[in-house]
Write a protein that holds these residues in place. Structure first.
Motif, PDB file in Angstrom:
ATOM      1  N   GLU A 151      -7.993   2.159   7.370  1.00  0.00           N
ATOM      2  CA  GLU A 151      -7.436   0.991   6.691  1.00  0.00           C
ATOM      3  C   GLU A 151      -6.618   0.121   7.636  1.00  0.00           C
ATOM      4  O   GLU A 151      -6.724  -1.112   7.609  1.00  0.00           O
ATOM      5  CB  GLU A 151      -6.588   1.457   5.498  1.00  0.00           C
ATOM      6  N   ASP A 152      -5.818   0.761   8.485  1.00  0.00           N
ATOM      7  CA  ASP A 152      -5.040  -0.003   9.455  1.00  0.00           C
ATOM      8  C   ASP A 152      -5.942  -0.716  10.455  1.00  0.00           C
ATOM      9  O   ASP A 152      -5.653  -1.840  10.876  1.00  0.00           O
ATOM     10  CB  ASP A 152      -4.069   0.922  10.201  1.00  0.00           C
ATOM     11  N   SER A 172      -7.658  -3.780   8.796  1.00  0.00           N
ATOM     12  CA  SER A 172      -6.636  -4.794   8.519  1.00  0.00           C
ATOM     13  C   SER A 172      -6.145  -5.439   9.811  1.00  0.00           C
ATOM     14  O   SER A 172      -5.903  -6.655   9.856  1.00  0.00           O
ATOM     15  CB  SER A 172      -5.462  -4.171   7.761  1.00  0.00           C
ATOM     16  N   ALA A 206      -9.836  -1.999   1.257  1.00  0.00           N
ATOM     17  CA  ALA A 206      -9.362  -2.359   2.592  1.00  0.00           C
ATOM     18  C   ALA A 206     -10.495  -2.982   3.395  1.00  0.00           C
ATOM     19  O   ALA A 206     -10.330  -4.030   4.038  1.00  0.00           O
ATOM     20  CB  ALA A 206      -8.815  -1.132   3.313  1.00  0.00           C
ATOM     21  N   ALA A 254     -10.723  -7.096   4.268  1.00  0.00           N
ATOM     22  CA  ALA A 254     -10.732  -7.473   5.674  1.00  0.00           C
ATOM     23  C   ALA A 254     -12.023  -8.210   6.026  1.00  0.00           C
ATOM     24  O   ALA A 254     -12.007  -9.241   6.712  1.00  0.00           O
ATOM     25  CB  ALA A 254     -10.576  -6.227   6.544  1.00  0.00           C
ATOM     26  N   TYR A 307       3.348  -6.183   4.748  1.00  0.00           N
ATOM     27  CA  TYR A 307       2.014  -5.724   5.148  1.00  0.00           C
ATOM     28  C   TYR A 307       1.618  -4.539   4.287  1.00  0.00           C
ATOM     29  O   TYR A 307       2.450  -3.680   3.974  1.00  0.00           O
ATOM     30  CB  TYR A 307       2.028  -5.305   6.628  1.00  0.00           C
ATOM     31  N   ARG A 345      -1.786  -1.934   4.309  1.00  0.00           N
ATOM     32  CA  ARG A 345      -3.022  -1.649   5.041  1.00  0.00           C
ATOM     33  C   ARG A 345      -4.278  -1.792   4.201  1.00  0.00           C
ATOM     34  O   ARG A 345      -5.359  -2.020   4.735  1.00  0.00           O
ATOM     35  CB  ARG A 345      -2.969  -0.251   5.648  1.00  0.00           C
ATOM     36  N   SER A 346      -4.151  -1.663   2.890  1.00  0.00           N
ATOM     37  CA  SER A 346      -5.354  -1.713   2.063  1.00  0.00           C
ATOM     38  C   SER A 346      -5.369  -2.861   1.067  1.00  0.00           C
ATOM     39  O   SER A 346      -6.429  -3.391   0.768  1.00  0.00           O
ATOM     40  CB  SER A 346      -5.536  -0.381   1.312  1.00  0.00           C
ATOM     41  N   GLY A 399      -3.525  -6.541   3.661  1.00  0.00           N
ATOM     42  CA  GLY A 399      -3.150  -6.649   5.061  1.00  0.00           C
ATOM     43  C   GLY A 399      -1.853  -7.414   5.266  1.00  0.00           C
ATOM     44  O   GLY A 399      -0.848  -7.169   4.593  1.00  0.00           O
TER      45      GLY A 399
END
Length: 414
Positions: A122-123, A126, A179, A183, A375, A377-378, A381
């Motif tokens: 996920e990170d 993102s 996520a 993105a 922020y 991650r999912s 972002g």
């Protein structure tokens, strides 16, 4: 983006609300809409109108960021402009073995350990989307497509463990799907000459969404609470990307379901029933409902004005904000000693950034500054970077005492 910029269709929205109310019949607004009732809703008027719309206007935001003098936004841009190695991210192996995750509450340390590769995914997606917005460099957009295509051709995440008493892998997968989809929605309009890779990614998102959402969840629980809203978020986003009206309408159905469930005070019963975590889960539901509404709104529907039985999403927001500042507003059946740890974690408030662009709630305006930049991650972002008006806040507030003083008085003693 102001509220006046939303395409106006209030009469049609009000009519839909009346139709929904009639369709729901005598179902009590204090009880969650059942799966059968939700599936009986006629949402066929909601169709995908712009598959490139995403959840914010990427081109307009990049133009604004290119000319901004806002110190906080410039700091975000600088951090993302340092770059990330595509080769390094591509070394992360796709998850192709059977995914199994222990429950969070009974085994928090084991859950964190098992979740690390999922959070890394996920990170990564993102970060690539954020780096593209910050720099305009196609390197990051192309890398995101390549990254997702590796997971797609390996059928990653398709094999996850699910039992009614052990749903954590199912929960984790839903987070990874939205996520990836959110993105991808950021970069897709700007990717060229990658037709086959994009086709692989989109086919995977479709198959994964269908596989995942085919599990209805437990009645009175994951079928219809915040976990349904999480599934509905990826359904809405993937539906837009693929021009899949059926998936898109599942996203819309979460909004109808939530508004039906609201009490007269604006509480979501399945969330407030969580006792000491009632405030946390009311907020957690909004964390997914508001992005869904933003996705739907960007398809031309005035979803923020939708009312069912005289209640709308603003009632849910009001209930939450009142509970944050004074837990007594939760009602006598809910413990005053509310868990307040989430109030110090910015990731839970990405929804507020989206909401503020349209409604400028003074309570939220007072609440957000000590949390920015925000922020998750999912669930979107780098949301502050993506949507915050530059005039809203210039500097990051660094104040270690803030959670216990100014912005969090309502829960400081609990």
């Amino acid at each position: 983006m102001s509220n006046s910029a939303i395409p106006s269709s209030r009469r049609r929205t009000a009519l839909r609300g009346l139709v929904a109310a009639a369709l729901l019949g005598a179902a009590s607004s204090a009880a969650a809409l059942t799966i059968a009732e939700r599936e009986a809703l006629d949402l066929s008027d909601y169709t995908v109108n712009d598959p490139e719309a995403g959840y914010f206007d990427v081109e307009a935001r990049m133009a604004l960021l290119d000319d901004t003098h806002n110190a906080m936004l410039l700091q975000e841009l600088d951090e993302l402009a340092t770059g990330v190695s595509c080769r390094q991210l591509l070394s992360i192996p796709p998850i192709t073995t059977r995914l199994r995750v222990p429950g969070f509450y009974p085994n928090p340390e084991e859950w964190r350990l098992a979740s690390e590769p999922l959070f890394q995914f996920e990170d990564s997606v993102s970060l690539l989307a954020g780096s593209f917005v910050a720099t305009g460099d196609d390197y990051y957009a192309d890398c995101l497509v390549t990254f997702l295509e590796r997971w797609a051709v390996n059928d990653a995440l398709m094999d996850f463990h699910y039992e009614s008493m052990e749903p954590q892998a199912w929960f984790a997968t839903e987070s990874m799907i939205f996520a990836a989809a959110m993105a991808y929605s950021v970069v897709r309009p700007h990717v060229e000459d990658r037709e086959q890779e994009q086709a692989d990614v989109e086919d995977w998102l479709k198959r994964l969404s269908d596989r995942h959402i085919g599990i209805p969840g437990e009645e009175g629980n994951s079928c219809c609470n915040n976990h349904f809203y999480r599934r509905a978020l990826y359904a809405a986003m993937v539906g837009v990307l693929l021009e899949d009206d059926e998936l898109f309408q599942i996203g819309v159905s979460a909004v109808y379901s939530a508004l039906h469930d609201l009490t007269e005070d604006g509480a979501l019963p399945l969330e407030v029933a969580r006792g000491r975590r009632a405030t946390h889960y009311q907020n957690y539901a909004l964390l997914y409902l508001i992005p869904i509404m933003e996705i739907v709104s960007r398809q031309g529907y005035d979803i923020y004005s939708l009312e069912i039985d005289g209640r709308d999403i603003h009632d849910a927001v009001d209930f939450l904000m009142q509970a944050i500042y004074d837990p007594a507003n939760l009602g006598e059946d809910v413990p005053l000693e509310q868990f307040g740890g989430f109030l110090q974690d910015p990731q839970y408030f990405v929804w507020m950034e989206l909401y503020q662009t349209r409604f400028d709630d003074p309570r939220i305006a007072d609440f957000l500054p000590r949390l920015r930049p925000i922020y998750n991650r999912s669930a979107g972002g780098y949301m502050t970077l993506y949507v915050m008006p530059p005039e809203a806040q210039q500097q990051v507030i660094i104040d270690d005492d803030a959670p216990a003083t100014q912005g969090f008085d309502g829960l400081a003693a609990h």
